[in-house]
Design an enzyme around this catalytic site. Sequence first.
Site, PDB file in Angstrom:
ATOM      1  N   GLY A   1       5.273  -1.066   2.479  1.00  0.00           N
ATOM      2  CA  GLY A   1       4.407   0.612   1.868  1.00  0.00           C
ATOM      3  C   GLY A   1       4.704   1.593   2.462  1.00  0.00           C
TER       4      GLY A   1
ATOM      5  N   HIS B   1       0.831  -1.260  -0.274  1.00  0.00           N
ATOM      6  CA  HIS B   1      -0.242   0.232   0.007  1.00  0.00           C
ATOM      7  C   HIS B   1       0.906   0.786  -0.132  1.00  0.00           C
ATOM      8  CE1 HIS B   1       0.713   0.471   4.159  1.00  0.00           C
ATOM      9  NE2 HIS B   1       0.659  -0.476   4.508  1.00  0.00           N
ATOM     10  N   ASP B   2       0.572   2.284  -0.435  1.00  0.00           N
ATOM     11  CA  ASP B   2       0.930   3.739  -0.596  1.00  0.00           C
ATOM     12  C   ASP B   2       2.214   3.889  -1.128  1.00  0.00           C
ATOM     13  OD1 ASP B   2      -1.211   4.547   0.211  1.00  0.00           O
ATOM     14  OD2 ASP B   2      -1.091   3.537   2.090  1.00  0.00           O
TER      15      ASP B   2
END
Length: 264
Positions: free
Chosen positions: A141, A123-124
Amino acid sequence: MTANTIHETAIVAPEAKIGTGVEIGPFCVVGPNAILHDRVRLVSHATVAGFTEIGEDCVLYPGVHLGHPPQDFKFQGEETWLVLGQRNIMREGVTMHPGTAFDKARTVVGNDCYFMAGSHIAHDCIIGDRVVLANGAQIAGSSSIGDHVIFGGLSGVVQKTRVGRHAFIGAMTKVAADVIPYGSVNGNDAHLVGLNVVGLKRRGMPRDALRDLRAAYRLLFAEEGTFQERLSDASELYSDNEHVMEIIGFIRASSNRALVMPNA
């Protein structure tokens, strides 16, 4: 206009936005919030879930899963995105997750990347252009990966790590600190072993620029003086070399992050 080809065993939500010339093979699943641009190809058994946008000419091989919820306990199902650029290749078993509302709310992948079997983007993350992840490489992440970075097989990057452009990460290397642009790192924990000279030559870096880059590297990681003193000296000596100044700018951009350094 080229017609789309959707296998009879595929499940494609009516709400999904599908471009032209898209191929969706056997047993694929495309969710209602997916966006597939022109000529995207899902070979078979691939899943596009969540709010996921896939750029033109990307290819998903069997077992690729994009857009499922991030592996973050804080995630509560909010609308966050996974956005891929053009001409990316994802081999068998690749996984990528969208962002979280606590960070960028999106994971972004550039163009012309190659993700080999079993690699993962969390994520991200922000992934540049022409990045290569060999088999089993894992990016945790909120990490940022520059253009032309290559990750060897089974290498791993911890969360919130920056890896500068044109860096090379050796196989089975654990990266727990930031990697300077053009650096070559290896080991567990990672340490700098020099510059990615082979990659830079292949990409056509002029000989004079490469010579100055190597000299600046030796200065930055010499034993004399403090690191800040050496950083200032390199900045003055090589102010007209954009590649050296890129390294210096990268280091100065985040003074609270540790750098991968050479072994003592």
